[in-house]
Scaffold this motif. Structure first.
Motif, mmCIF file in Angstrom:
data_model
loop_
_atom_site.group_PDB
_atom_site.id
_atom_site.type_symbol
_atom_site.label_atom_id
_atom_site.label_comp_id
_atom_site.label_asym_id
_atom_site.label_seq_id
_atom_site.Cartn_x
_atom_site.Cartn_y
_atom_site.Cartn_z
ATOM 1 N N PRO A 25 -39.812 35.219 74.929
ATOM 2 C CA PRO A 25 -39.616 33.819 74.524
ATOM 3 C C PRO A 25 -38.129 33.469 74.436
ATOM 4 O O PRO A 25 -37.325 34.331 74.056
ATOM 5 N N PRO A 26 -37.758 32.253 74.818
ATOM 6 C CA PRO A 26 -36.360 31.862 74.625
ATOM 7 C C PRO A 26 -36.055 31.737 73.140
ATOM 8 O O PRO A 26 -36.967 31.664 72.305
ATOM 9 N N VAL A 27 -34.780 31.743 72.809
ATOM 10 C CA VAL A 27 -34.357 31.589 71.420
ATOM 11 C C VAL A 27 -34.942 30.280 70.869
ATOM 12 O O VAL A 27 -34.915 29.256 71.531
ATOM 13 N N GLY A 28 -35.486 30.345 69.681
ATOM 14 C CA GLY A 28 -36.058 29.139 69.089
ATOM 15 C C GLY A 28 -36.635 29.447 67.728
ATOM 16 O O GLY A 28 -36.408 30.527 67.181
ATOM 17 N N VAL A 29 -37.407 28.517 67.200
ATOM 18 C CA VAL A 29 -38.003 28.690 65.876
ATOM 19 C C VAL A 29 -38.927 29.911 65.883
ATOM 20 O O VAL A 29 -39.706 30.102 66.826
ATOM 21 N N ASP A 30 -38.839 30.727 64.854
ATOM 22 C CA ASP A 30 -39.663 31.929 64.688
ATOM 23 C C ASP A 30 -39.386 33.029 65.706
ATOM 24 O O ASP A 30 -40.172 33.953 65.863
ATOM 25 N N SER A 246 -41.958 33.864 86.525
ATOM 26 C CA SER A 246 -40.985 33.119 87.303
ATOM 27 C C SER A 246 -39.624 33.780 87.170
ATOM 28 O O SER A 246 -39.167 34.052 86.059
ATOM 29 N N TRP A 247 -38.982 34.037 88.305
ATOM 30 C CA TRP A 247 -37.654 34.646 88.279
ATOM 31 C C TRP A 247 -36.630 33.704 87.662
ATOM 32 O O TRP A 247 -35.569 34.122 87.216
ATOM 33 N N GLU A 248 -36.945 32.433 87.649
ATOM 34 C CA GLU A 248 -35.998 31.420 87.161
ATOM 35 C C GLU A 248 -36.059 31.251 85.647
ATOM 36 O O GLU A 248 -35.125 30.738 85.043
ATOM 37 N N GLU A 249 -37.173 31.637 85.035
ATOM 38 C CA GLU A 249 -37.325 31.388 83.602
ATOM 39 C C GLU A 249 -36.266 32.174 82.821
ATOM 40 O O GLU A 249 -36.040 33.343 83.050
ATOM 41 N N CYS A 250 -35.622 31.485 81.883
ATOM 42 C CA CYS A 250 -34.461 32.055 81.215
ATOM 43 C C CYS A 250 -34.762 32.360 79.745
ATOM 44 O O CYS A 250 -35.466 31.604 79.083
ATOM 45 N N CYS A 251 -34.228 33.480 79.240
ATOM 46 C CA CYS A 251 -34.468 33.811 77.838
ATOM 47 C C CYS A 251 -33.373 33.254 76.915
ATOM 48 O O CYS A 251 -33.306 33.606 75.747
ATOM 49 N N PHE A 252 -32.528 32.392 77.469
ATOM 50 C CA PHE A 252 -31.562 31.692 76.622
ATOM 51 C C PHE A 252 -31.999 30.245 76.478
ATOM 52 O O PHE A 252 -32.776 29.746 77.290
ATOM 53 N N ASP A 253 -31.489 29.573 75.475
ATOM 54 C CA ASP A 253 -31.873 28.180 75.389
ATOM 55 C C ASP A 253 -31.085 27.379 76.427
ATOM 56 O O ASP A 253 -30.165 27.872 77.069
ATOM 57 N N ARG A 254 -31.527 26.186 76.634
ATOM 58 C CA ARG A 254 -31.102 25.406 77.791
ATOM 59 C C ARG A 254 -29.579 25.266 77.905
ATOM 60 O O ARG A 254 -29.040 25.234 79.002
#
Ligand SMILES: [Zn+2]
Ligand SMILES: [Zn+2]
Length: 269
Positions: A25-30, A246-254
């Motif tokens: 999951p990208p950085v975020g709540v919880d 997806s190779w494009e999906e990023c684990c950092f926020d936008r």
């Protein structure tokens, strides 16, 4: 492996893993902003990452990223375990190594700049791997994987870390677990490990690199260990599996993507 069975490209060699790679999951709540594990009650760091903050302070990794989750019992966890086991048949180890290398290579091509950006730098001049803590003396398969196969890492791969203490538990974060050569002095370094469990190895590696003069240190683990028995992890994973890889999906926020320079360094103190 004979040449006719060698995969023709990184895309081809990484394709079989697309069936079981799962983005963190990208950085975020919880979500712990360091290890992307679950956090509860509004904290932004999980217990081990908070421990790293108090023990290692600014010597910690400046950014962390993960290619895929490695749920216990899943194929990804098996790949990460068997590629380095000497009692696994050579042909199998080799094919796992090729698959993992290609996956890391392809992922870095898209996301290395995100890891750098999250650490507050444009790029990493050096890349290194976390040494084995099991005391093996032969070349570690991770070095083969990163140094000899991931050509995208180019001439930047250096062997600068050494195990300095063998008396520490797997989960202990320590400034002196590893030592690093002064070769890293003044450079931004990307440190790679195969698996992140608590982060103790990678965080301790970062501490050694910084004590040897490295400027910013980013960390990439191929697999983020994931325990399905913990709280509601199993249900979360079930839902997550419905998303195609997806190779494009990023684990950092936008804000980090696309190499926008923002100060996202971890809080100190
Ligand atoms: Zn964490
Ligand atoms: Zn990215």
């Amino acid at each position: 492996m004979t040449s006719d069975r060698r995969p023709r490209s990184v895309v081809e060699a990484s394709a079989p893993l697309e069936h079981y790679l799962i983005s963190v999951p990208p950085v975020g709540v919880d979500v712990c902003k360091v290890c992307r594990g679950a956090v509860y009650d509004g904290y932004d760091l999980c217990y081990p990452c908070n421990q790293a903050r108090s023990v290692l302070r600014n010597l910690r990794l400046d950014s962390t990223a993960f290619v895929s989750l490695a749920p216990v019992g899943d194929q990804m966890a098996r790949d990460l375990y068997t590629y380095k086991r000497s009692n696994v048949p050579q042909y199998l180890r080799q094919s796992r190594t090729v698959g993992l290398s290609a996956t890391l290579w392809r992922w870095l091509a898209v996301h290395e700049k995100c890891v750098a950006s999250a650490a507050g730098v444009d790029s990493f001049e050096l890349i290194t791997t976390v040494p084995s803590t099991s005391g093996r003396t032969d070349e570690h398969p991770l070095d083969t994987l990163v140094g000899k196969i991931v050509v995208g890492s180019g001439g930047r791969v250096v062997d600068v870390l050494e195990l300095a203490r063998t008396d520490l538990g797997q989960r202990t974060q320590a400034k002196d677990r590893f030592s690093a050569s002064r070769e890293v002095c003044g450079h931004n370094v990307l440190v790679i490990d195969d698996t992140w469990t608590t982060g103790a190895k990678m965080q301790s590696a970062s501490a050694a690199l910084k004590q040897a003069g490295a400027r910013k240190v980013g960390g990439v683990a191929i697999g983020r260990w994931f325990t399905q028995s913990h709280k509601d992890n199993a249900n979360w994973l079930k839902a997550k599996r419905r998303d195609a890889w997806s190779w494009e999906e990023c684990c950092f926020d936008r804000d980090v993507r696309g190499n926008v320079a923002l100060d996202l360094s971890w809080p100190t103190g």
